[in-house]
Design an enzyme around this catalytic site. Structure first.
Site, PDB file in Angstrom:
ATOM      1  N   GLU A 167     -19.529  31.562 -46.037  1.00 26.03           N
ATOM      2  CA  GLU A 167     -18.183  32.067 -46.267  1.00 26.03           C
ATOM      3  C   GLU A 167     -17.695  31.664 -47.670  1.00 26.03           C
ATOM      4  O   GLU A 167     -17.789  30.498 -48.055  1.00 26.03           O
ATOM      5  CB  GLU A 167     -17.237  31.496 -45.205  1.00 26.03           C
ATOM      6  CG  GLU A 167     -15.885  32.175 -45.204  1.00 26.03           C
ATOM      7  CD  GLU A 167     -14.986  31.694 -44.065  1.00 26.03           C
ATOM      8  OE1 GLU A 167     -14.864  30.470 -43.866  1.00 26.03           O
ATOM      9  OE2 GLU A 167     -14.395  32.555 -43.384  1.00 26.03           O
ATOM     10  N   TRP A 197      -3.982  28.109 -42.481  1.00 28.89           N
ATOM     11  CA  TRP A 197      -2.884  28.412 -43.393  1.00 28.89           C
ATOM     12  C   TRP A 197      -2.916  29.845 -43.903  1.00 28.89           C
ATOM     13  O   TRP A 197      -1.953  30.301 -44.521  1.00 28.89           O
ATOM     14  CB  TRP A 197      -2.950  27.488 -44.629  1.00 28.89           C
ATOM     15  CG  TRP A 197      -4.346  27.408 -45.187  1.00 28.89           C
ATOM     16  CD1 TRP A 197      -5.281  26.445 -44.900  1.00 28.89           C
ATOM     17  CD2 TRP A 197      -4.988  28.340 -46.051  1.00 28.89           C
ATOM     18  NE1 TRP A 197      -6.471  26.730 -45.525  1.00 28.89           N
ATOM     19  CE2 TRP A 197      -6.320  27.894 -46.248  1.00 28.89           C
ATOM     20  CE3 TRP A 197      -4.593  29.531 -46.687  1.00 28.89           C
ATOM     21  CZ2 TRP A 197      -7.240  28.576 -47.039  1.00 28.89           C
ATOM     22  CZ3 TRP A 197      -5.515  30.208 -47.464  1.00 28.89           C
ATOM     23  CH2 TRP A 197      -6.811  29.728 -47.633  1.00 28.89           C
ATOM     24  N   GLU A 254     -11.449  29.954 -33.150  1.00 31.73           N
ATOM     25  CA  GLU A 254     -11.506  31.155 -33.993  1.00 31.73           C
ATOM     26  C   GLU A 254     -11.878  30.684 -35.383  1.00 31.73           C
ATOM     27  O   GLU A 254     -11.074  30.064 -36.074  1.00 31.73           O
ATOM     28  CB  GLU A 254     -10.162  31.871 -33.981  1.00 31.73           C
ATOM     29  CG  GLU A 254      -9.767  32.278 -32.571  1.00 31.73           C
ATOM     30  CD  GLU A 254      -8.882  33.500 -32.517  1.00 31.73           C
ATOM     31  OE1 GLU A 254      -8.161  33.756 -33.483  1.00 31.73           O
ATOM     32  OE2 GLU A 254      -8.922  34.213 -31.501  1.00 31.73           O
ATOM     33  N   LEU A 255     -13.103  30.966 -35.775  1.00 33.84           N
ATOM     34  CA  LEU A 255     -13.668  30.334 -36.959  1.00 33.84           C
ATOM     35  C   LEU A 255     -13.933  31.358 -38.064  1.00 33.84           C
ATOM     36  O   LEU A 255     -13.388  32.448 -38.062  1.00 33.84           O
ATOM     37  CB  LEU A 255     -14.945  29.581 -36.555  1.00 33.84           C
ATOM     38  CG  LEU A 255     -14.763  28.635 -35.344  1.00 33.84           C
ATOM     39  CD1 LEU A 255     -16.075  28.000 -34.944  1.00 33.84           C
ATOM     40  CD2 LEU A 255     -13.709  27.579 -35.625  1.00 33.84           C
ATOM     41  N   CYS A 260     -10.065  35.626 -42.705  1.00 32.48           N
ATOM     42  CA  CYS A 260     -11.273  35.361 -41.905  1.00 32.48           C
ATOM     43  C   CYS A 260     -12.130  36.610 -41.856  1.00 32.48           C
ATOM     44  O   CYS A 260     -13.352  36.519 -41.799  1.00 32.48           O
ATOM     45  CB  CYS A 260     -10.892  34.913 -40.510  1.00 32.48           C
ATOM     46  SG  CYS A 260      -9.772  36.022 -39.660  1.00 32.48           S
ATOM     47  N   GLY A 270      -9.607  27.907 -37.638  1.00 31.81           N
ATOM     48  CA  GLY A 270      -9.954  27.196 -38.864  1.00 31.81           C
ATOM     49  C   GLY A 270     -11.433  27.313 -39.155  1.00 31.81           C
ATOM     50  O   GLY A 270     -12.091  28.268 -38.722  1.00 31.81           O
ATOM     51  N   SER A 271     -11.951  26.327 -39.859  1.00 36.11           N
ATOM     52  CA  SER A 271     -13.331  26.423 -40.341  1.00 36.11           C
ATOM     53  C   SER A 271     -14.333  26.039 -39.248  1.00 36.11           C
ATOM     54  O   SER A 271     -13.990  25.320 -38.294  1.00 36.11           O
ATOM     55  CB  SER A 271     -13.502  25.500 -41.546  1.00 36.11           C
ATOM     56  OG  SER A 271     -13.280  24.163 -41.145  1.00 36.11           O
ATOM     57  N   LYS A 315       0.349  22.473 -34.292  1.00 34.09           N
ATOM     58  CA  LYS A 315       0.135  21.804 -35.576  1.00 34.09           C
ATOM     59  C   LYS A 315      -0.234  22.833 -36.630  1.00 34.09           C
ATOM     60  O   LYS A 315      -1.345  23.334 -36.677  1.00 34.09           O
ATOM     61  CB  LYS A 315      -0.973  20.752 -35.511  1.00 34.09           C
ATOM     62  CG  LYS A 315      -0.821  19.799 -36.715  1.00 34.09           C
ATOM     63  CD  LYS A 315      -2.054  19.058 -37.112  1.00 34.09           C
ATOM     64  CE  LYS A 315      -3.010  19.796 -38.000  1.00 34.09           C
ATOM     65  NZ  LYS A 315      -2.479  20.217 -39.308  1.00 34.09           N
ATOM     66  N   PRO A 316       0.747  23.168 -37.481  1.00 38.55           N
ATOM     67  CA  PRO A 316       0.410  24.085 -38.572  1.00 38.55           C
ATOM     68  C   PRO A 316      -0.552  23.393 -39.526  1.00 38.55           C
ATOM     69  O   PRO A 316      -0.634  22.160 -39.554  1.00 38.55           O
ATOM     70  CB  PRO A 316       1.763  24.340 -39.250  1.00 38.55           C
ATOM     71  CG  PRO A 316       2.615  23.173 -38.889  1.00 38.55           C
ATOM     72  CD  PRO A 316       2.133  22.671 -37.554  1.00 38.55           C
TER      73      PRO A 316
HETATM   74  P1  NAD Z   1      -9.663  23.843 -41.579  1.00 43.11           P
HETATM   75  O1  NAD Z   1     -10.761  23.747 -40.575  1.00 43.11           O
HETATM   76  O2  NAD Z   1      -9.767  23.039 -42.815  1.00 43.11           O
HETATM   77  O3  NAD Z   1      -8.261  23.414 -40.928  1.00 43.11           O
HETATM   78  C1  NAD Z   1      -7.747  24.071 -39.789  1.00 43.11           C
HETATM   79  C2  NAD Z   1      -6.804  23.133 -39.055  1.00 43.11           C
HETATM   80  O4  NAD Z   1      -7.546  22.038 -38.513  1.00 43.11           O
HETATM   81  C3  NAD Z   1      -5.727  22.512 -39.949  1.00 43.11           C
HETATM   82  O5  NAD Z   1      -4.512  22.507 -39.249  1.00 43.11           O
HETATM   83  C4  NAD Z   1      -6.253  21.100 -40.181  1.00 43.11           C
HETATM   84  O6  NAD Z   1      -5.250  20.168 -40.454  1.00 43.11           O
HETATM   85  C5  NAD Z   1      -6.923  20.811 -38.845  1.00 43.11           C
HETATM   86  N1  NAD Z   1      -7.972  19.776 -38.863  1.00 43.11           N
HETATM   87  C6  NAD Z   1      -8.765  19.395 -39.900  1.00 43.11           C
HETATM   88  N2  NAD Z   1      -9.631  18.443 -39.497  1.00 43.11           N
HETATM   89  C7  NAD Z   1      -9.379  18.215 -38.180  1.00 43.11           C
HETATM   90  C8  NAD Z   1      -9.959  17.355 -37.186  1.00 43.11           C
HETATM   91  N3  NAD Z   1     -10.969  16.539 -37.478  1.00 43.11           N
HETATM   92  N4  NAD Z   1      -9.475  17.414 -35.930  1.00 43.11           N
HETATM   93  C9  NAD Z   1      -8.472  18.253 -35.607  1.00 43.11           C
HETATM   94  N5  NAD Z   1      -7.881  19.081 -36.505  1.00 43.11           N
HETATM   95  C10 NAD Z   1      -8.331  19.061 -37.768  1.00 43.11           C
HETATM   96  O7  NAD Z   1      -9.497  25.394 -41.898  1.00 43.11           O
HETATM   97  P2  NAD Z   1      -8.457  26.116 -42.900  1.00 43.11           P
HETATM   98  O8  NAD Z   1      -8.868  25.865 -44.305  1.00 43.11           O
HETATM   99  O9  NAD Z   1      -7.076  25.787 -42.495  1.00 43.11           O
HETATM  100  O10 NAD Z   1      -8.683  27.640 -42.546  1.00 43.11           O
HETATM  101  C11 NAD Z   1      -9.671  28.438 -43.133  1.00 43.11           C
HETATM  102  C12 NAD Z   1     -10.730  28.787 -42.130  1.00 43.11           C
HETATM  103  O11 NAD Z   1     -10.138  29.384 -40.974  1.00 43.11           O
HETATM  104  C13 NAD Z   1     -11.720  29.806 -42.648  1.00 43.11           C
HETATM  105  O12 NAD Z   1     -13.028  29.441 -42.258  1.00 43.11           O
HETATM  106  C14 NAD Z   1     -11.292  31.097 -41.940  1.00 43.11           C
HETATM  107  O13 NAD Z   1     -12.320  32.051 -41.817  1.00 43.11           O
HETATM  108  C15 NAD Z   1     -10.851  30.568 -40.620  1.00 43.11           C
HETATM  109  N6  NAD Z   1      -9.959  31.513 -39.938  1.00 43.11           N
HETATM  110  C16 NAD Z   1     -10.416  32.181 -38.843  1.00 43.11           C
HETATM  111  C17 NAD Z   1      -9.618  33.107 -38.198  1.00 43.11           C
HETATM  112  C18 NAD Z   1     -10.113  33.851 -36.992  1.00 43.11           C
HETATM  113  O14 NAD Z   1      -9.307  34.516 -36.359  1.00 43.11           O
HETATM  114  N7  NAD Z   1     -11.388  33.783 -36.638  1.00 43.11           N
HETATM  115  C19 NAD Z   1      -8.335  33.364 -38.693  1.00 43.11           C
HETATM  116  C20 NAD Z   1      -7.878  32.671 -39.816  1.00 43.11           C
HETATM  117  C21 NAD Z   1      -8.707  31.741 -40.432  1.00 43.11           C
END
Ligand code: NAD
Length: 457
Positions: A360, A132, A229-230, A263, A207-208, A156-157
């Site tokens: 983080e 997000w 991309e974490l 990130c 995501g995370s 999936k946003p």
């Molecule tokens: P998150 O992992 O909570 O969620 C990311 C996505 O995964 C969401 O769409 C969520 O609904 C989905 N999701 C959650 N559980 C799931 C599962 N079990 N199976 C499949 N999908 C699932 O992360 P967030 O809070 O949305 O984003 C923040 C993180 O993203 C931070 O760690 C940040 O550093 C990282 N990030 C990395 C980059 C990069 O380019 N490396 C860019 C932006 C954000």
């Protein structure tokens, strides 16, 4: 159908509810995308490009509306929402300019009746599970090159950027991308898990680390192309010959931009002991100038924390740092609601025994550590499980190059930070992930090279 409630993190108010997907609707959408993909691939590249060009024009025409939508649901300051949308345009232009060359049929050998060629075919149906914090950037890095190269996309946003994700789908469809070639899926992690369970040819996740591991474990035996991309814990080192004020202004922005929810936010700062105090003074001057407030206000620099649970992470890092002897220079606490608010927070006298310097933070909080010189700085910069970006501030390019060559990170910065370019690959080392987006490699990654061995009869 279940409803997904969308709240404004700056006020806690309910914005709206939208119908959410479930396992059955996800399966149906995956089947629609599978059926539609060959037709999209058969559409001439010039027409696929024309769709993305029209999409770009629609983003320009509706920029204010799109920025306000993103600000309302994420708490991102409105100027930063506009910056993100304007930044997206440059990325689109890059992909449009480069895609033809990436799809050319290559003849790599032709002799004695034998010809060898490489054809760049799309992966097929790709899933994009997104974050997000920069929904247009991290989504666009995937779906624009994926669509241009002939893939269908199941997008999936994040549940915290759903209205923005639905706006992307609307604009793409209005621009001519068929409804079944780009399909948005609404919901939280359960919907993400249902998506990853479908027959897909690639999964691109932002995501995370924790969610990335779950996805990697689920996809491992299925031989699906996977990019993750974490997160990061990105360091920067200020040498004794750096200009303290210039470095401080750049790094304070790098640490706090987007309310520290990037990130590649600067999350660890190492400063040579000879200029430590001057740097800290300039850093605090800059941080004190950051206005916290209504994300819709033009002069707001620090907005809301998007996800309420992150406030607990920030509280815990602050408590741990204080218990272990760090010096709190400002902030260190939540701000009164309604909504999710955290004061800009700066610590000195920190060490790697503290969570603040290891995990983080993803908020407007940073630790500044004094170092004795280059060797210690390099050792500390590499003392992490992550490796997204790292920076060095010094007027001496040779010294910066020597230092940054020793640091394990996907992107390195000399006299800058928190910067992404469409022309350069975006990738992480270690627990910051696998795979990449952006650059010409970030177009190729949505294709597979097919090897043709052709002998004249
Ligand atoms: P998150 O992992 O909570 O969620 C990311 C996505 O995964 C969401 O769409 C969520 O609904 C989905 N999701 C959650 N559980 C799931 C599962 N079990 N199976 C499949 N999908 C699932 O992360 P967030 O809070 O949305 O984003 C923040 C993180 O993203 C931070 O760690 C940040 O550093 C990282 N990030 C990395 C980059 C990069 O380019 N490396 C860019 C932006 C954000």
């Amino acid at each position: 159908m279940n409803q997904l409630a969308i709240h404004n993190p700056a006020t806690g108010a309910l914005i709206t509810q939208v119908p959410a997907d479930n396992a059955a609707s996800v399966a149906a959408k995956a089947a629609q995308a599978r059926a539609a993909q060959p037709g999209w691939l058969a559409t001439p590249l010039a027409e696929r490009k024309a769709c993305i060009t029209r999409f770009r024009a629609a983003v320009v025409a509706q920029l204010e509306l799109l920025a306000a939508t993103m600000t309302r649901e994420t708490g991102k300051p409105i100027k930063m929402s506009r910056n993100e949308l304007n930044g997206l345009l440059g990325r689109i232009d890059f992909f449009l300019k480069e895609v033809d060359a990436q799809l050319v049929l290559e003849t790599v050998f032709s002799e004695g009746g034998m010809t060898e060629q490489i054809q760049h075919t799309p992966l097929g149906v790709v899933a994009n599970i997104s974050a997000w914090n920069y929904p247009w950037f991290v989504g666009g890095n995937v779906f624009i090159p994926a669509l241009l190269t002939g893939n269908a996309v199941l997008y999936k946003p994040s549940e915290y950027a759903t209205l923005t994700g639905l706006a992307m789908a609307r604009l793409l469809h209005e621009a001519g991308v068929p409804q079944d070639v780009f399909i948005a899926l609404v919901g939280d992690g359960e919907v993400g898990a249902a998506l990853q369970a479908q027959k897909i040819d690639g999964l691109f996740f932002t995501g995370s680390y924790g969610t990335g591991v779950k996805i990697a474990q689920a996809l491992g035996p299925r031989m699906v192309k996977l990019q993750l991309e974490l997160g990061g814990k990105d360091p920067s080192y200020v040498c004794e010959d750096a200009y303290p004020k210039v470095a401080a202004e750049s790094l304070a922005d790098g640490a706090m931009y987007n309310t520290g929810q990037s990130c590649c936010s600067v999350e660890r700062i190492y400063v040579h002991e000879k200029i430590h105090d001057a740097f800290v003074a300039a850093f605090m001057d800059t941080v004190h100038g950051f206005k916290v407030g209504d994300p819709m206000s033009e002069d707001t620099y620090i907005g809301a924390i998007t996800r309420a649970p992150q406030l607990d992470v920030l509280d815990a890092q602050v408590a741990d740092a204080l218990a272990k002897g760090a010096t709190l220079l400002t902030g260190g606490k939540r701000l009164p609601g309604p909504g999710n608010w955290y004061a800009p927070t700066v610590f000195t006298n920190v060490s790697h025994s503290m969570e603040l310097m290891r995990e983080e933070s993803f908020g407007p909080i940073v630790g500044i550590q004094k170092v004795s010189g280059d060797a210690q700085a390099v050792q500390l910069m590499n003392d992490t499980r992550y490796g997204l970006t790292a920076g060095v501030f010094t007027p001496d390019e040779a010294r910066a190059r020597t230092l940054l060559a020793q640091v394990s990170a996907g992107s390195v910065y000399w006299n800058c930070c928190d910067r992404v370019s469409p022309r350069l690959p975006w990738s992480g080392h270690g627990d910051s992930g696998v795979g990449l987006t952006l650059s010409t490699y970030g177009i190729q990654t949505f294709t597979r090279p097919k090897a043709w061995h052709l002998r004249q009869a």
